[in-house]
Design an enzyme around this catalytic site. Structure first.
Site, PDB file in Angstrom:
ATOM      1  N   SER A 132      -2.493   5.245  -3.794  1.00  0.00           N
ATOM      2  CA  SER A 132      -3.036   4.245  -2.550  1.00  0.00           C
ATOM      3  C   SER A 132      -3.505   2.953  -3.021  1.00  0.00           C
ATOM      4  O   SER A 132      -3.993   3.035  -4.210  1.00  0.00           O
ATOM      5  CB  SER A 132      -3.916   5.127  -1.736  1.00  0.00           C
ATOM      6  OG  SER A 132      -4.999   5.305  -2.827  1.00  0.00           O
ATOM      7  N   LYS A 133      -3.491   2.001  -2.218  1.00  0.00           N
ATOM      8  CA  LYS A 133      -3.988   0.877  -2.807  1.00  0.00           C
ATOM      9  C   LYS A 133      -5.302   0.959  -3.055  1.00  0.00           C
ATOM     10  O   LYS A 133      -5.719  -0.226  -3.684  1.00  0.00           O
ATOM     11  CB  LYS A 133      -3.382  -0.418  -1.781  1.00  0.00           C
ATOM     12  CG  LYS A 133      -3.873  -0.190  -0.588  1.00  0.00           C
ATOM     13  CD  LYS A 133      -3.413  -1.256   0.258  1.00  0.00           C
ATOM     14  CE  LYS A 133      -3.619  -1.301   1.786  1.00  0.00           C
ATOM     15  NZ  LYS A 133      -3.033  -2.177   2.620  1.00  0.00           N
ATOM     16  N   ARG A 134      -6.061   1.509  -2.595  1.00  0.00           N
ATOM     17  CA  ARG A 134      -7.516   1.638  -2.857  1.00  0.00           C
ATOM     18  C   ARG A 134      -7.798   1.951  -4.432  1.00  0.00           C
ATOM     19  O   ARG A 134      -8.792   1.676  -4.901  1.00  0.00           O
ATOM     20  CB  ARG A 134      -8.245   2.743  -2.089  1.00  0.00           C
ATOM     21  CG  ARG A 134      -8.621   2.198  -0.843  1.00  0.00           C
ATOM     22  CD  ARG A 134      -9.288   3.407   0.124  1.00  0.00           C
ATOM     23  NE  ARG A 134      -8.837   3.117   1.418  1.00  0.00           N
ATOM     24  CZ  ARG A 134      -9.482   2.064   1.914  1.00  0.00           C
ATOM     25  NH1 ARG A 134     -10.465   1.400   1.521  1.00  0.00           N
ATOM     26  NH2 ARG A 134      -9.189   1.793   3.415  1.00  0.00           N
ATOM     27  N   LYS A 135      -6.831   2.826  -5.019  1.00  0.00           N
ATOM     28  CA  LYS A 135      -6.953   3.190  -6.425  1.00  0.00           C
ATOM     29  C   LYS A 135      -6.052   2.359  -7.360  1.00  0.00           C
ATOM     30  O   LYS A 135      -6.522   2.379  -8.554  1.00  0.00           O
ATOM     31  CB  LYS A 135      -6.963   4.417  -6.381  1.00  0.00           C
ATOM     32  CG  LYS A 135      -7.485   5.415  -5.408  1.00  0.00           C
ATOM     33  CD  LYS A 135      -8.140   6.576  -6.001  1.00  0.00           C
ATOM     34  CE  LYS A 135      -9.326   7.118  -5.036  1.00  0.00           C
ATOM     35  NZ  LYS A 135      -9.186   8.514  -4.547  1.00  0.00           N
TER      36      LYS A 135
END
Ligand code: GLU
Length: 491
Positions: A257-260
């Protein structure tokens, strides 16, 4: 299964940035097709009108070309099974939905949204399984025709068997069995006569002669519905191959995910990862070459590939490993080709021309240019510095700044046009909505995006740094903020 010439496809929905997951799946489809002298297709699945974007479609195509994963048929190159953009094939889906209706394999459902909502509430309260209760499945055909002719809105649903099991054979996983009782009567055609993913995907895979559906494991729950569709139409189903999902390199091992992790292919390009290295890295995510060989080219993979060499353990997208592999590729380049690559990425006249007007004012000697403009070229910035302290203005807490950065990243993600004006409007809006002073937002953002507190004009700088690196930096700054101690509680 009859011996048809191998045809595979990548079928992205153009709703955002070109995703590393799309490249990973495209790679395996490409390799398998090429290994068998077959064709690899690109189909754009853009039936979600609210979310599909043309710029996203272009970015996906550009990125796949950059990686060397070019298709034999697709919206840009054409081919015998076109059009290859689902939004241009609506009449085909409608015709096929009607065919199932005629065959008695599907039915019109006139239930209103209101009724469906009430049903959901009721099912929740009664603790019964969710799903459509099949009220319209037993309407007789005459009544159904009459109501449709009278203009009553309807959707078309697939009749799923009421008992028995759906059996899928996945080439990597063996048999996957699901009881039909758990499967809803899937909507095929919506009331605006747009198809759902399931109908469009199956109709197209059939009409485009796809023999092997190689896609991510998150689609496994959809496959029983697809198999049922093939049966209802009386078509031969393709082989199913569900690849393991790329995962975040943290303890959660959740879907990447783009959060990580940066997930956009554009980021890796702008970071200076070579396409050959990224392809090699993505290949390693699902495939072992054998004999501990980690570095191999696309043609070598095409030679060596087989599904037996695909492992199902959740592959971890480890940036460090990618960078290591990239280093191996860089060292193989001649100084001349390396110079060409470096120049074409950032150290070129076009890019300098954009930066020059911004730093001009501040230069006293020509060499000042270097120091004033480094952040336009860097990828990662260091926030554990004196200037980095400005990420938290006086009177604010790290947590407040994390929330601010989070909001900015989301907004930049969703920004239709990434322009100087829109960036300025965004920063002013988040300042106002918080009732903060301008400098409490502008300075931390400046430091987040440039690593410095004295820089050329902020919005222009963010614009030139570009959407991709701006948001990655804001996220990195956010991660840095999360490591800072919270201020002591009052009292
Ligand atoms: N449009 C789907 C996606 O975005 C395609 C899934 C499939 O390959 O069937 O991934």
């Amino acid at each position: 299964m009859t011996n048809r010439p191998v045809r595979t496809r990548i079928a992205p929905s153009p709703t955002g940035d070109p995703h590393v997951g799309t490249a990973y799946i495209a790679l395996f489809n490409y390799v398998f097709a090429k290994q068998h002298g077959g064709q690899f297709l690109l189909r754009i699945e853009d039936t979600d009108q609210a979310r599909a974007r043309r710029d996203s479609e272009k970015a996906i195509m550009d990125s796949l070309h950059w990686l060397g994963l070019s298709w034999d048929e697709g919206p840009d190159v054409g081919g015998p099974c076109g059009p290859y953009r689902q939004s241009e094939r609506r009449d085909i889906y409608e015709k096929h939905a009607m065919e199932l209706l005629e065959k008695g394999e599907a039915y019109r459902c006139f239930c209103t949204n209101e009724r469906l909502n009430q049903l959901r509430v009721y099912q929740k309260a009664a603790n019964t399984p969710p799903g459509y209760d099949r009220l319209c499945r037993n309407l007789d055909r005459e009544e159904s025709d009459r109501r449709a002719a009278a203009g009553e809105p309807f959707v078309i649903r697939l009749k799923m068997p009421l008992e028995g099991d759906s059996v899928m054979v996945d080439q990597l996983r063996g048999q996957i069995v699901r009881s039909y009782r758990e499967l809803d009567d899937q909507v095929l055609l919506k009331s605006d006569s747009f198809p759902t993913y399931h109908l469009a995907n199956v109709v197209d895979d059939h009409l485009m002669g796809i023999t092997h559906v190689i896609r991510a494991e998150e689609w496994i729950p959809s496959t029983p519905k697809h198999i049922r569709l093939y049966e209802a139409f009386g078509w031969e189903a393709p082989q199913w191959i569900h690849m393991p999902l790329l995962r975040n390199p943290d303890k959660t091992r959740s879907k990447i995910s783009k959060r990580k992790n940066p997930v956009s292919l554009l980021f890796y390009k702008e970071y200076g990862v070579l396409p050959e290295a990224l392809v090699n890295f993505l290949a390693l995510m699902g495939f072992s070459f054998g004999n501990d060989v980690e570095k191999f080219t696309l043609p070598e993979m095409i030679q060596a590939f087989s599904f037996e060499k695909v492992s199902l353990g959740g592959p971890v997208f480890d940036l460090e490993k990618l960078v290591w592999l990239n280093g191996l590729y860089l060292r193989e380049m001649t100084p001349q080709s390396l110079l060409d690559a470096v120049q074409s990425l950032w150290l070129n006249r076009d890019y300098f021309e954009k930066i020059m007007p911004l730093v001009h004012e501040r230069m006293r000697t020509l060499t000042d240019f270097v120091d004033l403009s480094t952040f336009f070229f860097n990828c990662q910035l260091d926030y554990a510095t004196e200037d980095g302290k400005q990420l938290v203005p006086k009177g604010r807490t790290p947590a407040e700044m994390v929330a601010l950065f989070e909001e900015l990243v989301e907004a930049i993600d969703g920004m239709e046009d990434y322009t100087v004006e829109n960036l300025e409007a965004l920063l002013r809006r988040v300042t106002e909505s918080r009732g903060w002073k301008t400098k409490d937002v502008f300075m931390p953002v400046r430091v987040g995006v440039t690593g410095r507190k004295a820089t050329p004009p902020l919005f222009e700088s963010m614009f030139i740094v570009g959407r991709e690196r701006t948001r990655v930096r804001l996220r990195q700054a956010m991660n840095h903020l999360k490591t800072l101690p919270a201020p002591p509680a009052a009292g």
